[in-house]
Design a protein around this motif. Structure first.
Motif, PDB file in Angstrom:
ATOM      1  N   ALA A   1      67.452   9.055   4.372  1.00 43.52           N
ATOM      2  CA  ALA A   1      68.160   9.042   5.655  1.00 43.52           C
ATOM      3  C   ALA A   1      69.532   8.379   5.543  1.00 43.52           C
ATOM      4  O   ALA A   1      70.411   8.631   6.375  1.00 43.52           O
ATOM      5  CB  ALA A   1      67.316   8.334   6.710  1.00 43.52           C
TER       6      ALA A   1
ATOM      7  N   ARG B   1      70.276  -1.033   8.044  1.00 41.04           N
ATOM      8  CA  ARG B   1      70.005   0.376   7.711  1.00 41.04           C
ATOM      9  C   ARG B   1      70.914   0.893   6.617  1.00 41.04           C
ATOM     10  O   ARG B   1      70.614   1.900   5.981  1.00 41.04           O
ATOM     11  CB  ARG B   1      70.171   1.254   8.951  1.00 41.04           C
TER      12      ARG B   1
ATOM     13  N   VAL C   1      72.427  10.636   5.670  1.00 46.79           N
ATOM     14  CA  VAL C   1      72.714  11.203   6.990  1.00 46.79           C
ATOM     15  C   VAL C   1      73.357  10.151   7.888  1.00 46.79           C
ATOM     16  O   VAL C   1      74.381  10.388   8.518  1.00 46.79           O
ATOM     17  CB  VAL C   1      71.427  11.744   7.646  1.00 46.79           C
ATOM     18  N   PHE C   2      72.751   8.961   7.947  1.00 43.91           N
ATOM     19  CA  PHE C   2      73.270   7.886   8.797  1.00 43.91           C
ATOM     20  C   PHE C   2      74.661   7.427   8.365  1.00 43.91           C
ATOM     21  O   PHE C   2      75.502   7.077   9.188  1.00 43.91           O
ATOM     22  CB  PHE C   2      72.338   6.668   8.765  1.00 43.91           C
TER      23      PHE C   2
ATOM     24  N   THR D   1      68.720   5.046  17.016  1.00 44.76           N
ATOM     25  CA  THR D   1      68.873   6.027  15.931  1.00 44.76           C
ATOM     26  C   THR D   1      67.606   6.110  15.101  1.00 44.76           C
ATOM     27  O   THR D   1      67.114   7.202  14.790  1.00 44.76           O
ATOM     28  CB  THR D   1      70.061   5.657  15.030  1.00 44.76           C
TER      29      THR D   1
ATOM     30  N   THR E   1      65.098   9.368  14.955  1.00 41.23           N
ATOM     31  CA  THR E   1      64.906   9.969  13.631  1.00 41.23           C
ATOM     32  C   THR E   1      63.444   9.862  13.201  1.00 41.23           C
ATOM     33  O   THR E   1      62.882  10.797  12.632  1.00 41.23           O
ATOM     34  CB  THR E   1      65.799   9.283  12.588  1.00 41.23           C
TER      35      THR E   1
ATOM     36  N   SER F   1      60.993  12.890  12.357  1.00 49.62           N
ATOM     37  CA  SER F   1      60.399  12.922  11.017  1.00 49.62           C
ATOM     38  C   SER F   1      58.883  13.029  11.089  1.00 49.62           C
ATOM     39  O   SER F   1      58.263  13.759  10.302  1.00 49.62           O
ATOM     40  CB  SER F   1      60.785  11.657  10.240  1.00 49.62           C
TER      41      SER F   1
ATOM     42  N   LEU G   1      62.274   4.039   7.660  1.00 46.41           N
ATOM     43  CA  LEU G   1      62.578   4.116   9.093  1.00 46.41           C
ATOM     44  C   LEU G   1      61.793   3.081   9.891  1.00 46.41           C
ATOM     45  O   LEU G   1      61.754   3.129  11.120  1.00 46.41           O
ATOM     46  CB  LEU G   1      62.270   5.526   9.619  1.00 46.41           C
TER      47      LEU G   1
END
Length: 407
Positions: free
Chosen positions: A344, A62, A347-348, A97, A101, A105, A208
């Motif tokens: 993302a 990720r 954020v992650f 996670t 998410t 989303s 994602l």
């Protein structure tokens, strides 16, 4: 991508390390597992049953920005982006996670106007908290889509018709760029269409691991835009262009063939003598020292940054001897680098995202430019977290300032 193709691609990798040279996450952490080579090694171990998708394993996959730098520098031209998109579909069911998410989303993107209306009463509080955590710029305002029905901007002495794929960031954060695009193309005598049925390009869902959802959105956009009788479909976002041109054939077997980035479409089309200037006098004189920040997907996938630079220089040449000269001194940082957004990712992995952002801003600041020009709304969003002392312009705003009459 099916499992066989996926395995064949990761087996092609000879672990040469060419992917490390410009990898933003590797340059930030200096760890082997933060490179494409390191991630491919992990995927090898996964498909061979030597490891399982643990929390740490998933984080390494990720933490890729999906910027395309590795694929751009791969001597074997392995489509590493498709490898990493597919890898995320594999780990999604083992990653809490991503699952949470993705669920949020899916709800948020189903009706973006409704989502924005729901957060409006809390927008100031949300903005303050997220800005303090460096997850968004201060004073950002989320807005509803400006077009409740398909917007059509007519042009005098029309020579063509174009559709604009706005993208979510422009539609809901920087809607003024949609109107800049309309004014520019009207001045160039193109009728402009903004279809109200446009949805997200699908990239956030692919990142994602939500391939099925990305396919649904791709099909909806293909259905909308393939029916339009237009000369071109133009986007002001390089990521959206890559998605429409490259991802859609892989996802749904159909691509929108007449999709263009703004720099590609306008190449050779700006002739000051043929521009409709009936709206009034030209804009005020422009004298500006600006540095160009080249977005990752423009540099690594579209590979047309030189056309953006040439476009600005064309405007300078054509206006040099006019009463209202347009004079932009276009500067370059020592190294073009990622802004650290990655959707993302910011954020992650906010600490790494802001570290990458900080290094990029340092390079931009070294030029002593008075402004920043870029071609990506997401880069504008990210750079605005760290740059408050100078304006950040999208290319379309620069073109508008050069060729359209004063309001």
């Amino acid at each position: 991508m099916n499992e066989k193709d996926f395995i064949n691609l990761i087996r092609l990798c000879v672990k040469c390390g060419g992917c490390k040279t410009q990898c933003p996450t590797f340059l930030s952490r200096r760890e082997e597992t933060e490179t494409a080579r390191g991630r491919v090694k992990l995927l090898h171990a996964l498909v061979e049953g030597k490891v399982k998708p643990t929390k740490k394993f998933n984080e390494r996959l990720r933490s890729c920005l999906l910027c395309g730098s590795c694929a751009n520098h791969c001597p074997l031209n392995i489509d590493l982006m498709e490898v990493f998109y597919h890898a995320r579909t594999i780990i999604r069911d083992h990653d809490t996670t991503m699952a949470i998410t993705g669920f949020l989303s899916k709800i948020a993107f189903k009706n973006t106007d409704l989502t924005i209306n729901m957060i409006k009463p809390f927008q100031k509080l949300i903005n303050n908290r997220l800005a303090k955590r460096k997850l968004m710029p201060a004073n950002v305002q989320f807005t509803e889509n400006q077009f409740k029905k398909t917007g059509i901007f007519m042009a005098k002495n029309k020579i063509g018709r174009v559709a604009i794929f706005s993208g979510c960031t422009i539609k809901h954060i920087y809607p003024e760029l949609m109107f800049s695009a309309a004014r520019v193309f009207n001045a160039l005598r193109y009728e402009v269409v903004f279809p109200t049925s446009e949805v997200c390009c699908g990239v956030p869902f692919r990142s994602l691991g939500m391939e099925a959802t990305a396919i649904t959105y791709a099909e909806r956009n293909y259905e909308t835009f393939s029916k339009l009788k237009v000369d071109a479909i133009i986007s002001l976002c390089p990521t959206c262009v890559v998605s429409l041109k490259k991802h859609y054939p892989a996802l749904i077997g159909n691509g929108l063939e007449n999709v263009y980035d703004i720099s590609d479409f306008l190449r050779g089309k700006i002739d000051m003598d043929s521009i409709d200037s009936s709206g009034g006098p030209r804009r005020k004189t422009v004298n500006l020292r600006a540095v160009f920040h080249e977005p990752c997907h423009q540099r690594n996938e579209l590979k047309n940054g030189s056309q953006t630079r040439e476009l600005i220089n064309t405007l300078r040449r054509q206006q040099h001897d006019t009463a209202d000269p347009f004079d932009i001194e276009l500067l370059e940082p020592n190294r073009q680098s990622c802004c650290g957004f990655g959707g993302a990712f910011s954020v992650f992995f906010s600490d790494m995202s802001n570290q990458i952002l900080g290094e990029t801003v340092k390079e931009l600041d070294k030029t002593n430019a008075e402004a920043v020009i870029t071609t990506c709304p997401n880069c504008i969003f990210q750079l605005s977290k760290a740059i408050q002392d100078k304006p950040i312009y999208h290319l379309i705003e620069i073109i508008e300032e050069a060729i359209t009459p004063q309001a």
